[in-house]
Design a protein around this motif. Structure first.
Motif, PDB file in Angstrom:
ATOM      1  N   THR A 205       0.663  -1.578   0.303  1.00 39.64           N
ATOM      2  CA  THR A 205       0.052   0.008   0.036  1.00 39.64           C
ATOM      3  C   THR A 205       0.769   0.916  -0.042  1.00 39.64           C
ATOM      4  O   THR A 205       2.200   1.050   0.429  1.00 39.64           O
ATOM      5  CB  THR A 205      -1.131   0.031   1.527  1.00 39.64           C
ATOM      6  OG1 THR A 205      -0.298   0.102   2.166  1.00 39.64           O
ATOM      7  CG2 THR A 205      -1.588  -0.977   1.152  1.00 39.64           C
ATOM      8  N   PRO A 207       1.262   4.143   2.470  1.00 38.81           N
ATOM      9  CA  PRO A 207       0.654   4.251   3.615  1.00 38.81           C
ATOM     10  C   PRO A 207       0.509   6.288   3.998  1.00 38.81           C
ATOM     11  O   PRO A 207       1.209   6.592   3.042  1.00 38.81           O
ATOM     12  CB  PRO A 207       1.775   4.043   4.440  1.00 38.81           C
ATOM     13  CG  PRO A 207       3.105   4.212   3.762  1.00 38.81           C
ATOM     14  CD  PRO A 207       2.376   3.538   2.658  1.00 38.81           C
ATOM     15  N   ILE A 208      -0.487   6.820   4.775  1.00 40.06           N
ATOM     16  CA  ILE A 208      -0.534   8.205   5.067  1.00 40.06           C
ATOM     17  C   ILE A 208      -0.738   8.412   6.033  1.00 40.06           C
ATOM     18  O   ILE A 208      -0.169   8.043   6.680  1.00 40.06           O
ATOM     19  CB  ILE A 208      -1.913   7.554   4.799  1.00 40.06           C
ATOM     20  CG1 ILE A 208      -3.468   7.407   5.451  1.00 40.06           C
ATOM     21  CG2 ILE A 208      -2.608   7.570   2.902  1.00 40.06           C
ATOM     22  CD1 ILE A 208      -4.571   7.078   5.407  1.00 40.06           C
ATOM     23  N   LEU A 212      -3.894  11.849   5.821  1.00 39.63           N
ATOM     24  CA  LEU A 212      -5.164  10.437   4.656  1.00 39.63           C
ATOM     25  C   LEU A 212      -3.671  11.127   3.645  1.00 39.63           C
ATOM     26  O   LEU A 212      -4.335  10.318   2.584  1.00 39.63           O
ATOM     27  CB  LEU A 212      -6.063  10.592   4.499  1.00 39.63           C
ATOM     28  CG  LEU A 212      -6.978  10.292   6.125  1.00 39.63           C
ATOM     29  CD1 LEU A 212      -8.577  10.960   5.404  1.00 39.63           C
ATOM     30  CD2 LEU A 212      -7.196   9.745   6.642  1.00 39.63           C
ATOM     31  N   PRO A 214      -0.625  10.396   1.495  1.00 44.92           N
ATOM     32  CA  PRO A 214       0.915   9.418   1.185  1.00 44.92           C
ATOM     33  C   PRO A 214       2.089  10.250   1.718  1.00 44.92           C
ATOM     34  O   PRO A 214       1.925  11.322   1.253  1.00 44.92           O
ATOM     35  CB  PRO A 214       0.824   8.951  -0.219  1.00 44.92           C
ATOM     36  CG  PRO A 214      -0.568   9.490  -1.027  1.00 44.92           C
ATOM     37  CD  PRO A 214      -1.022  10.889   0.146  1.00 44.92           C
ATOM     38  N   GLN A 244      -1.920   3.161  10.677  1.00 42.03           N
ATOM     39  CA  GLN A 244      -2.230   3.382   9.408  1.00 42.03           C
ATOM     40  C   GLN A 244      -4.673   3.231   9.345  1.00 42.03           C
ATOM     41  O   GLN A 244      -4.802   3.904   8.999  1.00 42.03           O
ATOM     42  CB  GLN A 244      -2.400   2.194   8.617  1.00 42.03           C
ATOM     43  CG  GLN A 244      -0.763   2.774   7.965  1.00 42.03           C
ATOM     44  CD  GLN A 244      -0.907   3.793   7.614  1.00 42.03           C
ATOM     45  OE1 GLN A 244      -0.981   4.010   5.842  1.00 42.03           O
ATOM     46  NE2 GLN A 244       0.178   4.942   7.568  1.00 42.03           N
ATOM     47  N   ALA A 248      -7.491   6.599   9.523  1.00 41.35           N
ATOM     48  CA  ALA A 248      -8.469   6.729   8.630  1.00 41.35           C
ATOM     49  C   ALA A 248      -9.557   6.505   8.737  1.00 41.35           C
ATOM     50  O   ALA A 248     -10.483   6.131   8.687  1.00 41.35           O
ATOM     51  CB  ALA A 248      -8.101   5.701   7.054  1.00 41.35           C
ATOM     52  N   TYR A 251      -9.936   1.947   6.734  1.00 43.93           N
ATOM     53  CA  TYR A 251      -9.912   1.500   5.480  1.00 43.93           C
ATOM     54  C   TYR A 251     -10.178   2.751   4.808  1.00 43.93           C
ATOM     55  O   TYR A 251     -11.118   2.961   4.280  1.00 43.93           O
ATOM     56  CB  TYR A 251      -9.652   0.168   4.831  1.00 43.93           C
ATOM     57  CG  TYR A 251      -9.554  -1.136   5.403  1.00 43.93           C
ATOM     58  CD1 TYR A 251      -8.044  -1.748   6.124  1.00 43.93           C
ATOM     59  CD2 TYR A 251     -10.561  -2.008   6.297  1.00 43.93           C
ATOM     60  CE1 TYR A 251      -7.883  -2.306   6.207  1.00 43.93           C
ATOM     61  CE2 TYR A 251     -10.309  -3.601   7.085  1.00 43.93           C
ATOM     62  CZ  TYR A 251      -8.971  -3.395   7.011  1.00 43.93           C
ATOM     63  OH  TYR A 251      -8.191  -4.817   7.471  1.00 43.93           O
ATOM     64  N   HIS A 253      -6.946   3.306   1.991  1.00 46.17           N
ATOM     65  CA  HIS A 253      -5.946   3.455   1.478  1.00 46.17           C
ATOM     66  C   HIS A 253      -5.477   3.007  -0.076  1.00 46.17           C
ATOM     67  O   HIS A 253      -6.956   2.085  -0.229  1.00 46.17           O
ATOM     68  CB  HIS A 253      -5.296   2.649   2.168  1.00 46.17           C
ATOM     69  CG  HIS A 253      -5.475   2.747   3.479  1.00 46.17           C
ATOM     70  ND1 HIS A 253      -6.461   2.699   4.973  1.00 46.17           N
ATOM     71  CD2 HIS A 253      -4.009   2.875   4.453  1.00 46.17           C
ATOM     72  CE1 HIS A 253      -5.569   3.134   6.084  1.00 46.17           C
ATOM     73  NE2 HIS A 253      -4.545   3.468   6.337  1.00 46.17           N
ATOM     74  N   ASN A 254      -5.102   3.692  -0.484  1.00 45.00           N
ATOM     75  CA  ASN A 254      -4.323   3.110  -1.845  1.00 45.00           C
ATOM     76  C   ASN A 254      -3.729   1.466  -1.455  1.00 45.00           C
ATOM     77  O   ASN A 254      -2.012   1.901  -1.278  1.00 45.00           O
ATOM     78  CB  ASN A 254      -3.700   4.145  -2.678  1.00 45.00           C
ATOM     79  CG  ASN A 254      -2.935   3.393  -4.314  1.00 45.00           C
ATOM     80  OD1 ASN A 254      -3.951   3.701  -4.535  1.00 45.00           O
ATOM     81  ND2 ASN A 254      -1.589   3.540  -4.007  1.00 45.00           N
ATOM     82  N   GLN A 290      -8.106   2.451  -4.035  1.00 49.47           N
ATOM     83  CA  GLN A 290      -8.409   2.697  -2.893  1.00 49.47           C
ATOM     84  C   GLN A 290      -9.625   2.204  -2.720  1.00 49.47           C
ATOM     85  O   GLN A 290     -10.403   2.041  -3.051  1.00 49.47           O
ATOM     86  CB  GLN A 290      -8.780   4.055  -3.302  1.00 49.47           C
ATOM     87  CG  GLN A 290      -8.897   5.239  -2.224  1.00 49.47           C
ATOM     88  CD  GLN A 290      -7.388   5.316  -1.778  1.00 49.47           C
ATOM     89  OE1 GLN A 290      -6.916   5.443  -2.170  1.00 49.47           O
ATOM     90  NE2 GLN A 290      -7.832   6.149  -0.396  1.00 49.47           N
TER      91      GLN A 290
END
Length: 353
Positions: A205, A207-208, A212, A214, A244, A248, A251, A253-254, A290
């Motif tokens: 992934t 992460p952010i 949110l 990256p 993570q 958010a 979930y 996430h990219n 995403q």
């Protein structure tokens, strides 16, 4: 049964313009409804293992709630899907500042992104396939973006029970482009989505941080709550003590999709709802998807006879990576004059007996 197309009124925008709803029905009885406002998918009706149809996407009965601050239910997203840090990026040595509409960041093209414009809709039928072509010219400077962008999106419902979404765009100035589709799915037709079983073909992934955005890293999913390389229920690990997930609220996430080659069309994700037997498969050329678990839904919105509570829908948005114009190691999202932006994704519906 024959495939069919029907167009009906869907209400009026605040400026008096009329919105239209196009209903696509394939020979197997699957139904997809799309409005020219925002290119929004308002309904998707598919059968369960007993053949009973249900609407498996979140949305509203008329155009009016979509005009308000809806959470992108079913919408076409552009010019840039997902987030841009601070709404700012540097392009050919010039700093471009976009409006910020998600805390400190720019999200999904801004307040008046493609989800809030009236597209020109042209229905079509080719044999057993039915669809609608949507056309929009985004003027130079719209929501701060440089260049006039001509966009065409084709929705096609096939006899193979696939909804094909094809994006095409050209520009007269360099500009970032990252188009996607933001349908919220609930394969049970109601309730929450925590029992849906998900597989995503991604080893990593992006992460952010707490806003949110990256960090620029690629984080392996192995040994984490983000490892969907084998099927897991969405709710199985969503409450894990994981930074993570805390960022958010679940979930959002990219996922970096595994690809044998750039632009290869692959099975990015598969979702199975055990009670109904419904299955959704997403095939895409895009390098990322995403996955969003409906963390910001809170029961204050309702439509089509349902209340949209916490985690009552999930999204799988095929895309290039968030914040790519500010991340030199991410796949390029700058479209230049003379180039063509073109990408196709397919949503296949079936049942597991």
């Amino acid at each position: 049964m024959q495939a069919s197309i029907k167009q009906t009124a869907f209400g009026h925008l605040p400026d008096g313009r009329a919105a239209t709803l196009t209903t696509l029905t394939n020979p197997n009885g699957l139904v997809v409804k799309i409005t020219d406002f925002g290119g929004i998918i308002t309904e998707i009706h598919t059968p369960d293992r007993n053949g009973t149809l249900a609407d498996i996407t979140l949305g509203f009965d008329t155009v009016a709630p979509y005009v308000k601050d809806s959470p992108y239910f079913g919408a076409l997203i552009g010019r840039y899907g997902n987030r841009l840090r601070g709404g700012r990026f540097t392009l050919d040595g010039q700093v471009v500042q976009l409006p910020t509409n998600n805390g400190p960041n720019h999200l999904h093209g801004g307040e008046l992104g493609f989800h809030r414009v009236l597209w020109r809709a042209i229905p079509f039928q080719e044999g057993d396939s039915v669809g609608v072509t949507l056309i929009y010219r985004s003027p130079d400077g719209e929501q701060g973006y440089p260049g006039t962008l001509d966009v065409t999106v084709v929705y096609e419902l096939t006899a193979a029970d696939e909804l094909v979404v094809a994006f095409d765009a050209v520009t007269d100035k360099a500009t970032p482009v990252n188009l996607t589709q933001h349908a919220y799915f609930n394969l049970a037709g109601g309730g929450d989505i925590l029992g849906h079983v998900l597989r995503i073909d991604a080893d990593a992934t992006t992460p952010i941080d707490h806003t949110l955005i990256p960090t620029g890293e690629l984080a392996p999913v192995a040994g984490t709550a983000f490892d969907f390389r084998t099927p897991h229920a969405i709710g199985e690990r969503i409450g894990n003590d994981d930074e993570q997930l805390r960022h958010a609220g679940g979930y959002d996430h990219n996922f970096v999709l595994n690809k044998p080659a750039p632009r290869a069309t692959t099975l990015a994700a598969r979702v199975h709802e055990p009670v109904s037997g419904r299955v959704l498969e997403l095939f895409t050329e895009e390098p990322g998807v995403q996955f969003y678990s409906g963390n910001f839904l809170d029961g204050t919105l309702s439509g089509k006879g349902r209340t949209y509570g916490f985690r009552s829908g999930f999204c799988l948005e095929p895309q290039h990576f968030p914040d790519s114009p500010n991340q030199s190691t991410f796949p390029n999202t700058i479209l230049r004059p003379g180039e063509e932006y073109a990408t196709v994704s397919r949503y296949k519906f079936s049942v597991e007996k």
